[in-house]
Design a protein around this motif. Structure first.
Motif, mmCIF file in Angstrom:
data_model
loop_
_atom_site.group_PDB
_atom_site.id
_atom_site.type_symbol
_atom_site.label_atom_id
_atom_site.label_comp_id
_atom_site.label_asym_id
_atom_site.label_seq_id
_atom_site.Cartn_x
_atom_site.Cartn_y
_atom_site.Cartn_z
ATOM 1 N N GLY A 29 34.798 27.890 19.556
ATOM 2 C CA GLY A 29 33.547 28.249 18.894
ATOM 3 C C GLY A 29 32.350 28.301 19.806
ATOM 4 N N GLY A 30 32.539 28.438 21.114
ATOM 5 C CA GLY A 30 31.418 28.483 22.045
ATOM 6 C C GLY A 30 31.256 29.850 22.684
ATOM 7 N N HIS A 31 30.395 29.930 23.678
ATOM 8 C CA HIS A 31 30.183 31.177 24.416
ATOM 9 C C HIS A 31 29.606 30.840 25.794
ATOM 10 C CE1 HIS A 31 26.321 30.390 22.389
ATOM 11 N NE2 HIS A 31 25.761 30.982 23.437
ATOM 12 N N ILE A 32 29.691 31.835 26.688
ATOM 13 C CA ILE A 32 29.175 31.695 28.056
ATOM 14 C C ILE A 32 28.059 32.705 28.256
ATOM 15 C CG2 ILE A 32 29.713 31.743 30.519
ATOM 16 C CD1 ILE A 32 32.528 31.061 29.923
ATOM 17 N N VAL A 33 26.978 32.265 28.907
ATOM 18 C CA VAL A 33 25.843 33.138 29.221
ATOM 19 C C VAL A 33 25.643 33.121 30.728
ATOM 20 C CG1 VAL A 33 23.394 33.603 28.867
ATOM 21 C CG2 VAL A 33 24.775 32.636 27.004
ATOM 22 N N ALA A 34 25.554 34.314 31.314
ATOM 23 C CA ALA A 34 25.311 34.443 32.755
ATOM 24 C C ALA A 34 23.906 35.003 32.972
ATOM 25 C CB ALA A 34 26.348 35.360 33.395
ATOM 26 N N ALA A 35 23.196 34.473 33.968
ATOM 27 C CA ALA A 35 21.831 34.930 34.245
ATOM 28 C C ALA A 35 21.472 34.582 35.674
ATOM 29 C CB ALA A 35 20.836 34.301 33.275
ATOM 30 N N ASN A 36 20.403 35.204 36.156
ATOM 31 C CA ASN A 36 19.852 34.888 37.474
ATOM 32 C C ASN A 36 18.715 33.878 37.313
ATOM 33 O OD1 ASN A 36 21.410 36.546 39.263
ATOM 34 N ND2 ASN A 36 20.360 38.339 38.407
ATOM 35 N N LYS A 68 34.691 40.660 44.212
ATOM 36 C CA LYS A 68 35.356 40.113 45.388
ATOM 37 C C LYS A 68 36.417 41.091 45.878
ATOM 38 C CE LYS A 68 34.768 35.351 43.749
ATOM 39 N NZ LYS A 68 35.450 34.094 43.377
ATOM 40 N N ALA A 69 36.535 41.175 47.170
ATOM 41 C CA ALA A 69 37.502 42.125 47.740
ATOM 42 C C ALA A 69 38.931 41.807 47.308
ATOM 43 C CB ALA A 69 37.392 42.131 49.265
ATOM 44 N N ASP A 70 39.254 40.517 47.207
ATOM 45 C CA ASP A 70 40.612 40.127 46.831
ATOM 46 C C ASP A 70 40.674 39.574 45.414
ATOM 47 O OD1 ASP A 70 39.074 37.959 47.351
ATOM 48 O OD2 ASP A 70 40.617 36.832 48.449
ATOM 49 N N GLY A 71 39.624 39.824 44.598
ATOM 50 C CA GLY A 71 39.606 39.287 43.238
ATOM 51 C C GLY A 71 40.411 40.153 42.281
ATOM 52 N N MET A 72 40.974 39.504 41.247
ATOM 53 C CA MET A 72 41.729 40.224 40.228
ATOM 54 C C MET A 72 40.881 40.519 38.988
ATOM 55 S SD MET A 72 45.357 38.203 40.364
ATOM 56 C CE MET A 72 45.986 39.222 39.061
ATOM 57 N N GLY A 73 39.717 39.894 38.869
ATOM 58 C CA GLY A 73 38.873 40.149 37.707
ATOM 59 C C GLY A 73 39.379 39.477 36.443
ATOM 60 N N LEU A 74 40.093 38.355 36.583
ATOM 61 C CA LEU A 74 40.625 37.663 35.407
ATOM 62 C C LEU A 74 40.018 36.278 35.202
ATOM 63 C CD1 LEU A 74 44.408 38.553 35.681
ATOM 64 C CD2 LEU A 74 42.750 39.470 34.084
ATOM 65 N N GLY A 75 39.326 35.742 36.204
ATOM 66 C CA GLY A 75 38.807 34.376 36.107
ATOM 67 C C GLY A 75 37.772 34.225 34.997
ATOM 68 N N LEU A 76 36.680 35.001 35.061
ATOM 69 C CA LEU A 76 35.632 34.883 34.058
ATOM 70 C C LEU A 76 36.090 35.317 32.667
ATOM 71 C CD1 LEU A 76 32.438 35.961 36.043
ATOM 72 C CD2 LEU A 76 33.098 33.667 35.297
ATOM 73 N N PRO A 77 36.853 36.428 32.519
ATOM 74 C CA PRO A 77 37.369 36.742 31.180
ATOM 75 C C PRO A 77 38.216 35.621 30.599
ATOM 76 C CG PRO A 77 37.567 38.655 32.600
ATOM 77 C CD PRO A 77 37.140 37.512 33.471
ATOM 78 N N ASP A 137 23.106 45.536 37.877
ATOM 79 C CA ASP A 137 24.122 46.442 37.335
ATOM 80 C C ASP A 137 25.471 45.757 37.151
ATOM 81 O OD1 ASP A 137 24.362 46.127 40.073
ATOM 82 O OD2 ASP A 137 25.273 48.105 40.366
ATOM 83 N N VAL A 138 25.627 44.572 37.729
ATOM 84 C CA VAL A 138 26.892 43.840 37.604
ATOM 85 C C VAL A 138 26.869 42.895 36.402
ATOM 86 C CG1 VAL A 138 28.401 42.167 38.760
ATOM 87 C CG2 VAL A 138 27.397 44.057 40.056
ATOM 88 N N LEU A 139 25.680 42.378 36.046
ATOM 89 C CA LEU A 139 25.574 41.396 34.967
ATOM 90 C C LEU A 139 26.269 41.829 33.674
ATOM 91 C CD1 LEU A 139 21.985 39.836 35.143
ATOM 92 C CD2 LEU A 139 24.167 38.622 35.069
ATOM 93 N N PRO A 140 26.080 43.074 33.187
ATOM 94 C CA PRO A 140 26.711 43.424 31.911
ATOM 95 C C PRO A 140 28.236 43.492 31.979
ATOM 96 C CG PRO A 140 24.886 44.919 32.434
ATOM 97 C CD PRO A 140 25.183 44.140 33.664
ATOM 98 N N ARG A 141 28.811 43.553 33.193
ATOM 99 C CA ARG A 141 30.258 43.752 33.308
ATOM 100 C C ARG A 141 30.993 42.505 33.804
ATOM 101 N NH1 ARG A 141 31.852 48.972 36.485
ATOM 102 N NH2 ARG A 141 33.778 48.457 35.361
ATOM 103 N N LEU A 142 30.287 41.378 33.899
ATOM 104 C CA LEU A 142 30.898 40.185 34.498
ATOM 105 C C LEU A 142 32.156 39.742 33.761
ATOM 106 C CD1 LEU A 142 27.962 37.835 35.526
ATOM 107 C CD2 LEU A 142 29.637 38.935 37.000
ATOM 108 N N PHE A 143 32.149 39.881 32.435
ATOM 109 C CA PHE A 143 33.263 39.356 31.648
ATOM 110 C C PHE A 143 34.259 40.446 31.250
ATOM 111 C CE2 PHE A 143 29.682 36.462 31.045
ATOM 112 C CZ PHE A 143 30.267 35.252 31.371
ATOM 113 N N GLU A 144 34.170 41.615 31.896
ATOM 114 C CA GLU A 144 35.169 42.650 31.666
ATOM 115 C C GLU A 144 36.463 42.264 32.380
ATOM 116 O OE1 GLU A 144 34.123 46.597 32.637
ATOM 117 O OE2 GLU A 144 32.260 46.605 31.479
#
Length: 539
Positions: A507-514, A488-497, A475-482
């Motif tokens: 011209g590239g892209h990032i793909v996250a997977a297990n 993370k408890a102290d995360g700001m949610g700006l690193g991956l975006p 359930d987290v995978l689709p929202r990783l780049f939001e």
């Protein structure tokens, strides 16, 4: 004007739908019944036509055999003709009389038509020689003529002028046409007629009880065809009157009407439930919209704070530039003194050289940070991704060793070359390595591993950062780049975006997977540097 309510309109529409369904079923039943009746009439008509045509052909055969006997001798053998005629009447009851006539005009013939011999059954009728002679007067010798009689009803005569050479003779058969149809062969539901020209010889009505008749405008199934005998031009017609019970069976009609009514009622209930569900969905959508508005307002407030932090970061970068410049100058001076004095150990010179390199790197990072905050365009160049990953590993190695994390660097060969801003791409890889290290920090001591792999595949370069952690929840995978989303408890949610934004600039892209074997994997896909870019960089 009174406008009916929505439930009333729905009820009226359902009733009309039921009426249309019943009407359609009735029309289909009528059409099917008419088609079935037409098929049945056609099959029965063909069967009767074949039988009657065969029996009519027998009449022609009898005339031919009697003609041959009459012409065998002169004068005709009347006794033998009577015997053969009696046999024919006995085996073929529909032939009620056989007459041999003498016609005027031949050698030794009388001046008026006369009956030479006549053989008839108890129901047979005497032939009228004058009327018969008149009917066949214009025919050629050997021709056969059908003569329709007015009385008795249902009979006709076949008269054949013999091709004799001396006298003029004619054979006449009287035929009871009603006996062409045996009782078991004739369908009780059909009206049967046999006619020639405009004269009806046989007219037999349907004998089965029909009940209430079908509407007159409905077509009646019928069969109509002339008999196969050319000497007996008789038209056979079979017609089936239809009753209401034949068109729509009461049982199936009642079953369909009840079943369709039940379906309509169920459909009404379903429509009502869907309407209520739709209203509930609209209410839920309005609530979600209000929630999104509140979330958007919160993001705007957060973005405002982030902008303020960006301005503060720009100020900090400006302030740090001066001490870093001094540190760089002093280190360079010390390095020159160490090089001039042979007594200074080489290890000191290496440390000073490392300080110079890291000071330059820190100054470059601060310059890029100020450029990013001030929206200055990036400065891309042809970058060796193996070297870039090696620089990131050198920066992160001390922290990784402190946390007992193993860093593997299987470099790609040949070296992947991409057109990127090296400093910004180092920030991306460093951020991914740091996230991977955080993910494996809680694993057992020997299972803390981060793998950074570079490769060229299908005209693209790839940097893969994999770890042996617990992986990413589905359930987290689709929202990783939001933006502003963090686990993370102290995360700001700006690193991956931010990483995604930097990679997409080139011209590239990032793909996250297990990973199937466990852990997470982030793949940075970048276009391979073209030959022109490489040549430009070489110059």
């Amino acid at each position: 004007m009174i406008v009916p309510s929505r439930p009333a309109r729905t009820t009226l529409a359902l009733v009309l739908a039921w009426v249309v369904l019943v009407a359609a079923f009735t029309a289909l039943s009528v059409r099917s019944a008419v088609d079935r009746a037409a098929v049945e009439v056609d099959a029965m008509g063909r069967s009767l036509h074949r039988l009657v045509s065969q029996r009519a052909a027998q009449h022609d055969a009898h005339l031919t055999s009697l003609s041959a006997l009459a012409l065998a001798t002169r004068p005709p053998p009347l006794h033998e003709i009577d015997q053969v005629a009696a046999t024919i009447l006995r085996f073929y009851p529909r032939i009620t009389a056989v007459d041999l006539l003498s016609l005027p005009g031949g050698a030794g013939a009388p001046d008026a038509p006369a009956v030479l011999t006549s053989t008839r059954s108890p129901t047979g009728n005497a032939v009228d020689p004058i009327a018969t002679a008149t009917a066949i007067a214009g025919t050629a010798p050997g021709a056969t003529t059908l003569i329709a009689t007015d009385a008795p009803v249902g009979r006709y005569r076949l008269a054949k002028k013999l091709p004799d050479s001396e006298g003029r003779l004619a054979l006449v058969l009287e035929i009871d046409a009603q006996q062409l149809f045996d009782g078991e062969e004739r369908p009780v539901w059909a009206a049967l007629t046999l006619s020639t020209g405009d004269r009806t010889i046989v007219a037999l009505p349907a004998t089965a009880g029909l009940g209430p008749a079908a509407p007159s405008w409905l077509p009646r199934p019928h069969f109509e065809k002339a008999l196969g005998s050319p000497n007996q031009p008789l038209l056979l017609r079979l017609e089936r009157p239809l009753a209401l019970a034949d068109l729509v069976a009461p049982g199936p009609f009642a079953t369909f009407a009840f079943a369709s009514a039940a379906i309509i009622v169920l459909a009404g209930l379903l429509m009502r439930q869907r309407h209520m569900a739709k209203r509930a969905r609209l209410a839920a959508a309005e609530a979600q919209q209000r929630a999104r508005i509140r979330e958007h307002e919160a993001r705007l407030a957060h973005a405002s704070r982030v902008n303020a932090m960006g301005e503060m970061a720009s100020g900090i970068a400006h302030e740090l530039t001066q001490p870093l410049t001094a540190l760089l100058s002093q280190s360079q001076a010390a390095l020159r003194l160490a090089a001039a004095d042979a007594a200074v150990p080489s290890a000191v010179a290496e440390v000073l050289a490392a300080n110079v390199r890291q000071a330059k790197r820190a100054a470059d990072i601060l310059t890029r940070l100020r450029a990013y905050v001030s929206r200055t365009p990036p400065r891309p160049a042809v970058c060796d991704l193996n070297a870039l990953v090696g620089d990131v590993a050198a920066l992160a190695r001390i922290d990784l060793e402190r946390r007992s994390i193993i860093l593997d660097l299987p470099a790609g060969a040949p070296a992947p070359l991409a057109w990127v801003d090296p400093v910004q791409m180092e920030q991306v890889v460093h951020n991914l390595v740091r996230n991977a290290a955080d993910a494996v920090e809680t694993r057992p001591m020997g299972d803390r591993r981060v793998v950074v792999k570079t490769e060229v595949r299908g005209g693209e370069t790839r940097i893969t950062v994999a770890d042996t952690g617990c992986g990413i929840a589905e359930d987290v995978l689709p929202r990783l780049f939001e933006p502003f989303f963090s686990t993370k408890a102290d995360g700001m949610g700006l690193g991956l975006p931010l990483c995604q934004s930097l990679v997409e600039r080139f011209g590239g892209h990032i793909v996250a997977a297990n990973r199937p074997e466990g852990g997470a994997q982030f793949t940075v896909v970048l276009p391979l540097a073209s030959g022109e870019r490489r040549a430009e960089a070489a110059e």
